[in-house]
Scaffold this active site. Structure first.
Site, PDB file in Angstrom:
ATOM      1  N   LYS A  11       0.795  -1.085   0.153  1.00 26.61           N
ATOM      2  CA  LYS A  11       0.082  -0.122   0.016  1.00 26.61           C
ATOM      3  C   LYS A  11       0.544   1.306   0.068  1.00 26.61           C
ATOM      4  O   LYS A  11       2.070   1.235   0.219  1.00 26.61           O
ATOM      5  CB  LYS A  11      -0.977  -0.096   1.280  1.00 26.61           C
ATOM      6  N   TYR A  51     -12.863  -1.470  -3.357  1.00 28.65           N
ATOM      7  CA  TYR A  51     -13.327  -1.685  -2.024  1.00 28.65           C
ATOM      8  C   TYR A  51     -14.693  -1.500  -2.042  1.00 28.65           C
ATOM      9  O   TYR A  51     -15.226  -1.102  -1.099  1.00 28.65           O
ATOM     10  CB  TYR A  51     -12.472  -0.676  -1.077  1.00 28.65           C
ATOM     11  N   ASN A 114      -2.135   0.361   6.666  1.00 26.74           N
ATOM     12  CA  ASN A 114      -1.604  -0.811   7.094  1.00 26.74           C
ATOM     13  C   ASN A 114      -1.015  -1.764   6.193  1.00 26.74           C
ATOM     14  O   ASN A 114      -0.736  -3.121   6.265  1.00 26.74           O
ATOM     15  CB  ASN A 114      -2.706  -1.910   7.892  1.00 26.74           C
ATOM     16  N   HIS A 117      -1.989  -5.416   1.350  1.00 23.67           N
ATOM     17  CA  HIS A 117      -3.499  -6.012   1.306  1.00 23.67           C
ATOM     18  C   HIS A 117      -3.256  -7.593   1.063  1.00 23.67           C
ATOM     19  O   HIS A 117      -2.277  -7.969   0.327  1.00 23.67           O
ATOM     20  CB  HIS A 117      -4.249  -5.409  -0.149  1.00 23.67           C
ATOM     21  N   GLU A 128     -10.280 -10.265  -7.765  1.00 25.87           N
ATOM     22  CA  GLU A 128      -8.944  -9.118  -7.450  1.00 25.87           C
ATOM     23  C   GLU A 128      -7.821  -9.455  -8.467  1.00 25.87           C
ATOM     24  O   GLU A 128      -7.347  -8.290  -9.112  1.00 25.87           O
ATOM     25  CB  GLU A 128      -8.433  -9.136  -6.018  1.00 25.87           C
TER      26      GLU A 128
HETATM   27  P1  DAT Z   1      -8.200  -6.596   5.609  1.00 29.14           P
HETATM   28  O1  DAT Z   1      -7.329  -5.531   4.771  1.00 29.14           O
HETATM   29  O2  DAT Z   1      -7.332  -7.091   6.707  1.00 29.14           O
HETATM   30  O3  DAT Z   1      -8.659  -7.650   4.965  1.00 29.14           O
HETATM   31  P2  DAT Z   1     -10.749  -5.461   5.817  1.00 29.14           P
HETATM   32  O4  DAT Z   1     -10.974  -6.188   4.275  1.00 29.14           O
HETATM   33  O5  DAT Z   1     -11.686  -5.437   7.014  1.00 29.14           O
HETATM   34  O6  DAT Z   1      -9.448  -5.587   6.266  1.00 29.14           O
HETATM   35  O7  DAT Z   1     -10.838  -3.644   5.432  1.00 29.14           O
HETATM   36  C1  DAT Z   1     -10.235  -3.230   4.155  1.00 29.14           C
HETATM   37  C2  DAT Z   1      -8.919  -2.196   4.649  1.00 29.14           C
HETATM   38  O8  DAT Z   1      -9.883  -1.152   5.144  1.00 29.14           O
HETATM   39  C3  DAT Z   1      -8.094  -2.370   5.588  1.00 29.14           C
HETATM   40  O9  DAT Z   1      -6.973  -3.023   5.206  1.00 29.14           O
HETATM   41  C4  DAT Z   1      -7.928  -1.167   6.180  1.00 29.14           C
HETATM   42  C5  DAT Z   1      -9.194  -0.500   6.198  1.00 29.14           C
HETATM   43  N1  DAT Z   1     -10.035  -0.754   7.285  1.00 29.14           N
HETATM   44  C6  DAT Z   1     -10.729  -1.559   7.760  1.00 29.14           C
HETATM   45  N2  DAT Z   1     -11.157  -1.409   8.953  1.00 29.14           N
HETATM   46  C7  DAT Z   1     -10.723  -0.037   9.335  1.00 29.14           C
HETATM   47  C8  DAT Z   1     -11.195   0.738  10.392  1.00 29.14           C
HETATM   48  N3  DAT Z   1     -11.814   0.440  11.414  1.00 29.14           N
HETATM   49  N4  DAT Z   1     -10.640   2.207  10.270  1.00 29.14           N
HETATM   50  C9  DAT Z   1     -10.035   2.691   9.182  1.00 29.14           C
HETATM   51  N5  DAT Z   1      -9.935   2.045   8.239  1.00 29.14           N
HETATM   52  C10 DAT Z   1     -10.179   0.475   8.299  1.00 29.14           C
HETATM   53 MG    MG Z   2     -10.275  -7.450   3.382  1.00 24.03          MG
END
Ligand code: DAT
Ligand code: MG
Length: 139
Positions: A11, A51, A114, A117, A128
């Protein structure tokens, strides 16, 4: 193909911080083969579509802005049990909860920024991979 596939992006936060090489080294060391790779930047529209499943979440706007804010490394990775093993390698979404030795523990700044991905299922991995790569870009 000698395994299953997952999709990853290094990222914008991790690219800006200079962690591309270190992250790729961990991916290689964990036994993933790179089947496709590109250095690119998502448009806002690309990030919205990628997303779309999170469109109703309160962090969606922030997520789209962040993911389109700078270059990323997108890649298709191949290994037995690729999706699940890669989720273990990257660690929990929130780096504060990520296990020692995971990529997010080492490189992620926050739950929003973070570092990396990883697809969450074989079905989403296929979607994807096709979102980012055409058949002749996959080796
Ligand atoms: P992951 O990337 O671990 O699969 P996810 O699919 O639940 O997690 O969410 C996609 C992305 O969205 C994640 O990498 C970072 C962002 N995100 C998720 N939860 C969040 C939150 N509570 N606050 C801010 N950004 C968040
Ligand atoms: Mg995810």
């Amino acid at each position: 193909m000698s395994g299953t596939r997952t999709f990853t992006m290094i990222k914008p936060d991790a690219v800006k911080a200079g962690h591309i090489g270190a992250i790729l080294e961990r991916i290689n060391a964990a036994g993933f083969r790179i089947a496709a790779m590109k250095y690119t930047q998502l448009s806002k529209r690309d990030a919205e579509l990628f997303y779309a499943v999170h469109a109703e979440r309160p962090f969606y706007g922030e997520l789209v802005e962040f993911m389109s804010s700078g270059p990323i490394v997108a890649a298709i990775l191949e290994k037995d049990n690729a999706v699940e093993d890669f989720r273990i390698l990257i660690g929990s979404t929130n780096p504060a909860e990520a296990a020692e030795g995971t990529i997010r523990k080492a490189f992620a700044k926050s739950i929003g920024e973070n570092a990396i991905h990883g697809s969450d299922s074989d079905e989403n991995a296929a979607i994807e991979c096709a979102f980012h790569f055409s058949g002749r870009e996959i080796f």
